[in-house]
Design a protein around this motif. Sequence first.
Motif, short mmCIF file in Angstrom:
data_model
loop_
_atom_site.label_atom_id
_atom_site.label_comp_id
_atom_site.label_asym_id
_atom_site.label_seq_id
_atom_site.Cartn_x
_atom_site.Cartn_y
_atom_site.Cartn_z
N ILE A 97 1.00 -1.14 0.08
CA ILE A 97 0.24 0.62 0.41
C ILE A 97 0.93 1.05 0.05
O ILE A 97 2.00 1.29 0.82
N LYS A 98 0.37 2.32 -0.87
CA LYS A 98 1.28 3.36 -0.61
C LYS A 98 0.24 4.85 -1.10
O LYS A 98 -0.76 4.16 -1.31
N THR A 99 1.22 5.86 -0.75
CA THR A 99 0.35 7.20 -0.86
C THR A 99 1.29 8.36 -1.63
O THR A 99 2.83 7.75 -1.53
N PHE A 100 0.71 9.84 -2.26
CA PHE A 100 2.37 10.00 -2.24
C PHE A 100 1.25 11.76 -0.84
O PHE A 100 0.41 12.00 -0.97
N GLU A 101 2.14 12.60 -0.97
CA GLU A 101 2.41 13.53 0.20
C GLU A 101 0.61 14.70 -1.04
O GLU A 101 1.13 14.32 -1.87
N ASN A 102 0.46 14.92 0.74
CA ASN A 102 -0.76 15.47 0.17
C ASN A 102 -2.11 15.11 -1.32
O ASN A 102 -2.44 15.80 -1.67
N TYR A 103 -1.71 13.69 -1.11
CA TYR A 103 -2.96 13.12 -1.75
C TYR A 103 -4.12 12.43 -1.11
O TYR A 103 -3.60 12.21 -0.04
N ASP A 104 -5.55 12.24 -1.63
CA ASP A 104 -6.51 12.64 -0.53
C ASP A 104 -6.29 10.79 -0.50
O ASP A 104 -8.01 9.54 0.02
N PHE A 105 -5.87 10.34 -1.27
CA PHE A 105 -6.45 7.93 -0.83
C PHE A 105 -4.92 7.72 -1.14
O PHE A 105 -3.75 7.33 -1.25
N TRP A 106 -5.50 5.98 -0.61
CA TRP A 106 -4.79 5.16 -0.34
C TRP A 106 -4.34 4.26 -2.22
O TRP A 106 -5.72 4.34 -2.37
N LEU A 107 -3.37 4.18 -1.84
CA LEU A 107 -3.01 3.13 -3.72
C LEU A 107 -2.93 1.65 -3.40
O LEU A 107 -1.46 1.99 -2.85
N CYS A 108 -3.19 0.85 -4.28
CA CYS A 108 -2.45 0.23 -4.04
C CYS A 108 -2.43 -2.10 -5.34
O CYS A 108 -3.36 -1.44 -6.19
N ASP A 109 -1.14 -1.80 -5.94
CA ASP A 109 -1.59 -2.33 -7.16
C ASP A 109 -1.90 -3.92 -7.12
O ASP A 109 -0.68 -4.86 -6.50
#
Length: 131
Positions: A97-109
């Motif tokens: 699981i990852k995200t980016f600074e100032n990004y409103d979502f968690w992501l997972c490929d």
Amino acid sequence: MNAKLDTTLFYVKNVELIKNFYVEHFNFTILEEDSSWALLNAGSSHIAFHKIGEKYLQKISKDHQLDNNTKLIFEIDIDILSARNELLSKNVRMREIKTFENYDFWLCDGLDPEGNVFQLKSRKQSGSKNY
């Protein structure tokens, strides 16, 4: 001209395998299917799978993962960690699981059985924890 995305089509080795993967894990419904084609309702658009032509299939090994530069992104309505763990328990290949600074979502490929990349996208809740 105005346009909207209607369908994303993937050429695949095994239509039945890939169709079943997306129906089972994402609850997509089958709109059309035959031995070389499947069309799934994926919410606001469709996903289609078409069997690769025989002359091309003969040139690749059975275990070959197809290379492409497309990623399907699915916004989900549950916690991303729960979704990832559920897919891992079903032997679906998932990344961290990852995200980016100032990004409103968690992501997972993750990867489907033929190596196509998909991504889960889950909105961060206020006070949500880091993964």
